[in-house]
Design a protein around this motif. Structure first.
Motif, PDB file in Angstrom:
ATOM      1  N   SER A 242       0.841  -1.192   0.000  1.00 32.82           N
ATOM      2  CA  SER A 242       0.000   0.000   0.000  1.00 32.82           C
ATOM      3  C   SER A 242       0.878   1.244   0.000  1.00 32.82           C
TER       4      SER A 242
ATOM      5  N   CYS B 270      -6.754   1.200   0.335  1.00 32.02           N
ATOM      6  CA  CYS B 270      -5.886   0.374   1.188  1.00 32.02           C
ATOM      7  C   CYS B 270      -6.450   0.140   2.592  1.00 32.02           C
TER       8      CYS B 270
ATOM      9  N   THR C 295      -1.639   0.152  -6.120  1.00 32.50           N
ATOM     10  CA  THR C 295      -1.963  -0.195  -4.739  1.00 32.50           C
ATOM     11  C   THR C 295      -3.470  -0.095  -4.561  1.00 32.50           C
ATOM     12  N   PRO C 296      -4.061  -0.951  -3.785  1.00 30.47           N
ATOM     13  CA  PRO C 296      -3.431  -2.046  -3.071  1.00 30.47           C
ATOM     14  C   PRO C 296      -3.165  -3.235  -3.989  1.00 30.47           C
TER      15      PRO C 296
END
Length: 137
Positions: A59, A66, A105-106
């Motif tokens: 993350s 996240c 991300t994530p």
């Protein structure tokens, strides 16, 4: 350029962008193979891998999805014996994004006890996909 041609080009670009968005949305959260990657526990601060498996979540500080994934994976790990959850912040370790080929991300890895990446998920993983991936470990 005529107004009709400019309007047609704009419409075609809009349709193309919507199609790309739909494809990306459909692929988000689905299970992918881990390939030949091996996760080094030293990259997350000398952690101990779970007996059964470990969720490794990559993350960043600015990631909006996240925290949702963190809560979901921590809850899942708390319900299961031998399952751990580790979060790696790529904001402070950008070198890991190249090493583990993390492009968004994530991103979540399912790592077995030996460190082999058995599955990877981009975005928010689907619960049933996590169940299937853990059953294969």
């Amino acid at each position: 350029m005529s107004p009709a041609l400019a309007l047609a080009i704009a419409a075609a670009l809009l349709v193309f962008a919507v199609a790309i968005g739909i494809v990306l949305r459909l692929l988000d959260g689905r299970r992918r193979r881990g390939g030949h990657l091996r996760f080094d526990p030293a990259d997350a601060g000398d952690l101990e891998l779970g007996d059964r498996a470990t969720f490794v979540q990559f993350s960043t500080e600015m990631c909006t999805r996240c925290p949702q994934v963190r809560r979901m994976l921590r809850g899942y790990a708390a319900e299961s014996v031998g399952l751990h959850h580790v979060e790696v912040d790529l904001t402070h370790r950008p070198d890991l994004s190249a090493r583990y080929r993390v492009l968004q991300t994530p991103t979540t890895f399912i790592v077995d006890g030996s460190g082999a990446v058995r599955a990877r998920f981009h975005g928010v993983p689907h619960r049933h996909a996590l169940d299937e991936a853990l059953a294969a470990v």
